[in-house]
Design a protein around this motif. Structure first.
Motif, PDB file in Angstrom:
ATOM      1  N   ASN A 122      12.639 -12.744 -10.270  1.00  0.00           N
ATOM      2  CA  ASN A 122      13.911 -12.352  -9.653  1.00  0.00           C
ATOM      3  C   ASN A 122      13.706 -11.420  -8.467  1.00  0.00           C
ATOM      4  OD1 ASN A 122      15.330 -13.847 -11.537  1.00  0.00           O
ATOM      5  ND2 ASN A 122      15.700 -12.109 -12.898  1.00  0.00           N
ATOM      6  N   ARG A 123      12.759 -10.478  -8.599  1.00  0.00           N
ATOM      7  CA  ARG A 123      12.525  -9.526  -7.507  1.00  0.00           C
ATOM      8  C   ARG A 123      11.995 -10.248  -6.267  1.00  0.00           C
ATOM      9  NH1 ARG A 123      14.493  -7.381 -11.127  1.00  0.00           N
ATOM     10  NH2 ARG A 123      16.200  -8.305  -9.953  1.00  0.00           N
ATOM     11  N   ILE A 124      11.046 -11.184  -6.464  1.00  0.00           N
ATOM     12  CA  ILE A 124      10.503 -11.908  -5.319  1.00  0.00           C
ATOM     13  C   ILE A 124      11.579 -12.797  -4.697  1.00  0.00           C
ATOM     14  CG2 ILE A 124       8.818 -13.648  -4.595  1.00  0.00           C
ATOM     15  CD1 ILE A 124       7.613 -10.923  -5.018  1.00  0.00           C
ATOM     16  N   VAL A 125      12.412 -13.422  -5.525  1.00  0.00           N
ATOM     17  CA  VAL A 125      13.513 -14.229  -4.988  1.00  0.00           C
ATOM     18  C   VAL A 125      14.444 -13.354  -4.152  1.00  0.00           C
ATOM     19  CG1 VAL A 125      15.583 -15.548  -5.607  1.00  0.00           C
ATOM     20  CG2 VAL A 125      13.407 -16.009  -6.767  1.00  0.00           C
ATOM     21  N   GLU A 126      14.718 -12.138  -4.628  1.00  0.00           N
ATOM     22  CA  GLU A 126      15.566 -11.218  -3.858  1.00  0.00           C
ATOM     23  C   GLU A 126      14.921 -10.877  -2.518  1.00  0.00           C
ATOM     24  OE1 GLU A 126      16.153  -7.903  -6.440  1.00  0.00           O
ATOM     25  OE2 GLU A 126      17.558  -8.966  -7.748  1.00  0.00           O
ATOM     26  N   VAL A 127      13.613 -10.655  -2.528  1.00  0.00           N
ATOM     27  CA  VAL A 127      12.905 -10.354  -1.278  1.00  0.00           C
ATOM     28  C   VAL A 127      12.977 -11.547  -0.329  1.00  0.00           C
ATOM     29  CG1 VAL A 127      10.654  -9.867  -0.257  1.00  0.00           C
ATOM     30  CG2 VAL A 127      11.370  -8.639  -2.313  1.00  0.00           C
ATOM     31  N   ARG A 165       4.494  -5.552  -7.858  1.00  0.00           N
ATOM     32  CA  ARG A 165       3.198  -5.534  -7.185  1.00  0.00           C
ATOM     33  C   ARG A 165       2.986  -6.797  -6.365  1.00  0.00           C
ATOM     34  NH1 ARG A 165      -0.223  -1.555  -8.323  1.00  0.00           N
ATOM     35  NH2 ARG A 165       0.100  -0.317 -10.211  1.00  0.00           N
ATOM     36  N   SER A 166       3.741  -7.832  -6.680  1.00  0.00           N
ATOM     37  CA  SER A 166       3.501  -9.135  -6.054  1.00  0.00           C
ATOM     38  C   SER A 166       3.826  -9.156  -4.574  1.00  0.00           C
ATOM     39  CB  SER A 166       4.325 -10.204  -6.778  1.00  0.00           C
ATOM     40  OG  SER A 166       4.050 -10.211  -8.162  1.00  0.00           O
ATOM     41  N   VAL A 167       4.562  -8.162  -4.080  1.00  0.00           N
ATOM     42  CA  VAL A 167       4.949  -8.174  -2.676  1.00  0.00           C
ATOM     43  C   VAL A 167       3.719  -8.151  -1.766  1.00  0.00           C
ATOM     44  CG1 VAL A 167       5.165  -5.660  -2.429  1.00  0.00           C
ATOM     45  CG2 VAL A 167       6.578  -7.167  -1.026  1.00  0.00           C
ATOM     46  N   ILE A 168       2.600  -7.641  -2.265  1.00  0.00           N
ATOM     47  CA  ILE A 168       1.387  -7.611  -1.449  1.00  0.00           C
ATOM     48  C   ILE A 168       0.934  -9.025  -1.097  1.00  0.00           C
ATOM     49  CG2 ILE A 168      -0.270  -7.642  -3.362  1.00  0.00           C
ATOM     50  CD1 ILE A 168      -0.536  -5.404  -0.255  1.00  0.00           C
ATOM     51  N   MET A 169       1.348 -10.009  -1.897  1.00  0.00           N
ATOM     52  CA  MET A 169       0.937 -11.390  -1.644  1.00  0.00           C
ATOM     53  C   MET A 169       1.754 -12.058  -0.539  1.00  0.00           C
ATOM     54  SD  MET A 169      -0.335 -13.192  -5.124  1.00  0.00           S
ATOM     55  CE  MET A 169       1.236 -13.245  -5.947  1.00  0.00           C
ATOM     56  N   LEU A 170       2.641 -11.328   0.083  1.00  0.00           N
ATOM     57  CA  LEU A 170       3.331 -11.868   1.259  1.00  0.00           C
ATOM     58  C   LEU A 170       2.451 -11.815   2.500  1.00  0.00           C
ATOM     59  CD1 LEU A 170       6.917 -10.376   0.836  1.00  0.00           C
ATOM     60  CD2 LEU A 170       6.127 -12.663   0.234  1.00  0.00           C
ATOM     61  N   LEU A 171       1.398 -10.997   2.467  1.00  0.00           N
ATOM     62  CA  LEU A 171       0.565 -10.832   3.662  1.00  0.00           C
ATOM     63  C   LEU A 171      -0.106 -12.137   4.069  1.00  0.00           C
ATOM     64  CD1 LEU A 171      -1.127  -7.373   2.925  1.00  0.00           C
ATOM     65  CD2 LEU A 171       0.604  -7.868   4.664  1.00  0.00           C
ATOM     66  N   GLY A 172      -0.599 -12.900   3.105  1.00  0.00           N
ATOM     67  CA  GLY A 172      -1.272 -14.161   3.422  1.00  0.00           C
ATOM     68  C   GLY A 172      -0.347 -15.188   4.056  1.00  0.00           C
ATOM     69  N   PRO A 173       0.780 -15.535   3.427  1.00  0.00           N
ATOM     70  CA  PRO A 173       1.674 -16.529   4.017  1.00  0.00           C
ATOM     71  C   PRO A 173       2.354 -16.062   5.294  1.00  0.00           C
ATOM     72  CG  PRO A 173       2.576 -15.668   1.956  1.00  0.00           C
ATOM     73  CD  PRO A 173       1.162 -15.195   2.045  1.00  0.00           C
ATOM     74  N   LEU A 182       6.746  -4.365   9.008  1.00  0.00           N
ATOM     75  CA  LEU A 182       6.483  -3.407   7.943  1.00  0.00           C
ATOM     76  C   LEU A 182       6.649  -4.082   6.592  1.00  0.00           C
ATOM     77  CD1 LEU A 182       8.424  -0.258   9.254  1.00  0.00           C
ATOM     78  CD2 LEU A 182       5.967  -0.713   9.415  1.00  0.00           C
ATOM     79  N   LEU A 183       5.761  -3.761   5.654  1.00  0.00           N
ATOM     80  CA  LEU A 183       5.833  -4.267   4.294  1.00  0.00           C
ATOM     81  C   LEU A 183       5.841  -3.072   3.350  1.00  0.00           C
ATOM     82  CD1 LEU A 183       5.706  -6.968   2.625  1.00  0.00           C
ATOM     83  CD2 LEU A 183       3.274  -6.505   2.348  1.00  0.00           C
ATOM     84  N   PRO A 184       6.849  -2.965   2.453  1.00  0.00           N
ATOM     85  CA  PRO A 184       6.914  -1.805   1.549  1.00  0.00           C
ATOM     86  C   PRO A 184       5.718  -1.761   0.612  1.00  0.00           C
ATOM     87  CG  PRO A 184       9.011  -2.985   1.602  1.00  0.00           C
ATOM     88  CD  PRO A 184       8.009  -3.857   2.299  1.00  0.00           C
ATOM     89  N   TYR A 185       5.342  -0.541   0.208  1.00  0.00           N
ATOM     90  CA  TYR A 185       4.289  -0.393  -0.786  1.00  0.00           C
ATOM     91  C   TYR A 185       4.682  -1.131  -2.052  1.00  0.00           C
ATOM     92  CZ  TYR A 185       1.874   3.365   1.794  1.00  0.00           C
ATOM     93  OH  TYR A 185       1.177   4.092   2.720  1.00  0.00           O
ATOM     94  N   ALA A 186       3.689  -1.692  -2.735  1.00  0.00           N
ATOM     95  CA  ALA A 186       3.932  -2.439  -3.964  1.00  0.00           C
ATOM     96  C   ALA A 186       4.141  -1.484  -5.133  1.00  0.00           C
ATOM     97  CB  ALA A 186       2.748  -3.362  -4.250  1.00  0.00           C
TER      98      ALA A 186
END
Length: 507
Positions: A122-127, A165-173, A182-186
């Protein structure tokens, strides 16, 4: 939810099912539960969590009941019951999160089938939604994802991003999506300092520059190129490998990644990317050869495979209650060491023949636990990168060792704090001795007893407490279960389908 309210919701649920023309069995299949559970819901004899109500509303496409979302949800467990029956393993949480991130690479429509409806998802979908992705739940568990031509990274939902913590995996795509962002801290589980440096080391190979600022990573994208590159990951981490794979997937050149994780979620990601036309050799090994595509526009339907960590959770429920329970759809390739370790401890298991997962690639079996007398293993139990014992399955052996005769050493060398949280089992009667931040002794057998405990801020230790409560005679309470909902979809309700007696409540 009081009993009159449960009865009222049951009537509304029956009406909604009737309007759709479904039988109770059809609704049970959609929810991944039993027909008897649906019958109890419609009779007002089963408490419904807010998460279950949300799933039902998504399936029926209509409001069933208006409820205010409480700040905290708790579980009340009547322990000491023998379990029986069958329960299916849901799709993988970790694979689902990676696939959501990877959908950013695709300009076409991605439809993820039977995606785990958990808080982490749900959090990643919100992002994703906040930056312009169109995410539509087609029913209770199928998600359709479409991306706009240009993402609005400045509008990213910072609160949702910091809760995972999964937000860090946005860097690759997002490698070269825009020049600077800017990407918020995980955030996520409190498992000690888990550095993001391995991610940075991998992505620097593609020219990405990241600078840590107050509460954010400042990201400078590299220019597009068609270079061939080869590098070694200094840490064989799952999310590090996934980030590197996703970066390579939308580069025209060929990337060779050595010391890559071959774990279950990495394989699922590779299968999805292969469906997008990305060439990947070496799936399931520690060396991956990836030839990417700079422009990917494919309509794809993908089924994430089943979750070996949830499988271990359900197997543990059968073992700790000394019950005969069948856990269906177990991904055997990622459970072989765990099952062998259990058999060495004296656990009797029946394992079916193999069949294929819905993705057509992952091998599944059904595992039946039998009442057994356990002995502590002669050697310590410790995790290793795949194909070793899974790091996230290690904590469940603390509960299982509590049922074994003798002393078991468990060595959790990966995380600084997780072994400490397992000492909370002592409140339920266990004899867990902390040797240092990474090692514990578990002395058994345990005479489990009921207790009221607050969830520790770590997913697997929290789940271990719930499973131990199943064995503890009397009524236990597990308070503030948000951390469990991050990683499990309706775990309590699914345990109820095999004979547990667990109810949700709010203060």
């Amino acid at each position: 939810m009081t009993q009159p309210t449960a009865e009222h919701v049951g009537l509304l649920l029956r009406d909604a099912r009737g309007e759709k023309g479904w039988t109770q069995g059809q609704l049970a299949t959609e929810l991944g539960t039993s027909q008897s559970a649906i019958a109890r819901m419609e009779q007002g004899k089963q408490n419904l969590s807010l998460r279950m109500i949300e799933r039902l509303e998504a399936i029926f496409g209509r409001s069933i009941v208006k409820v205010g979302k409480p700040q905290m949800t708790h579980l009340r467990v009547e322990g000491g019951r023998t379990l029986s029956g069958e329960v299916d393993v849901n799709s993988s949480k970790n694979a689902g999160v990676a696939l959501l991130c990877a959908s950013l690479i695709n300009r076409g429509t991605t439809t993820l089938r039977r995606l785990a409806r958990i808080e982490e998802v749900n959090r990643i979908v919100e992002v994703l939604t906040s930056i312009g992705m169109e995410c539509t739940w087609l029913n209770g568990s199928d998600l359709r994802i479409r991306r706009p031509e240009v993402l609005d990274l400045e509008s990213m939902d910072v609160d949702a991003a910091r809760r995972t913590r999964s937000v860090i995996m946005l860097l690759g795509p997002l490698l070269d999506e825009t020049s600077v962002y800017l990407l918020p801290y995980a955030g996520g589980c409190d498992l000690g300092t888990r550095t993001v440096e391995p991610h940075m080391q991998a992505l620097r190979q593609f020219g990405l520059e990241v600078e840590a600022k107050s509460g954010f990573y400042s990201v400078t994208a590299p220019p597009a190129d068609e270079l061939n590159r080869s590098f070694v990951l200094t840490e064989r981490g799952d999310t590090v490998t996934e980030n590197a794979i996703m970066a390579a997937a939308h580069r025209e050149g060929t990337t060779i990644i050595r010391n890559a994780s071959p774990n279950y979620m990495v394989q699922d990601l590779c299968f999805y990317l292969q469906g997008l036309g990305v060439e990947i050799d070496g799936v399931g090994t520690t060396t991956l050869k990836i030839t990417g595509r700079s422009a990917i526009d494919v309509d794809i339907e993908y089924f994430p495979s089943e979750d070996p960590i949830e499988a271990m959770s359900l197997i543990t429920a059968g073992i700790v209650t000394n019950s005969e329970v069948t856990i269906r759809r177990v991904p055997i390739e990622f459970m072989e060491i765990e099952l062998a370790t259990l058999e060495q401890m004296g656990q009797k298991l029946e394992i079916s023949g193999e069949y294929m997962a819905r993705n057509g690639r992952t091998r599944l079996v059904d595992v039946t636990t039998k009442p057994s007398e356990l002995q502590a293993p002669q050697d310590k139990i410790h995790p290793m990168p795949f194909p070793g014992l899974n790091i996230d399955n290690l904590p469940f052996f603390a509960v299982i060792a509590g049922n074994a005769e003798g002393q078991t050493m468990i060595h959790d060398w990966v995380y600084e704090n997780r072994a400490i949280y397992l000492t909370e089992l002592n409140k339920l009667g266990a004899q867990v001795q902390l040797l240092d931040p990474h090692r514990i002794y578990v002395n058994g057998p345990t005479k489990w007893r009921a207790a009221e405990i607050g969830c520790p801020p770590a997913l697997r230790p929290a789940a271990c407490l719930l499973l131990a409560m199943l064995a503890a005679r009397g009524t236990s309470e597990l308070r503030n279960i948000y951390v469990i909902e991050r990683g499990y979809e309706d775990l309590a309700e699914r345990l109820n389908t095999i004979g547990a007696k667990i109810e949700y409540f709010q203060d």
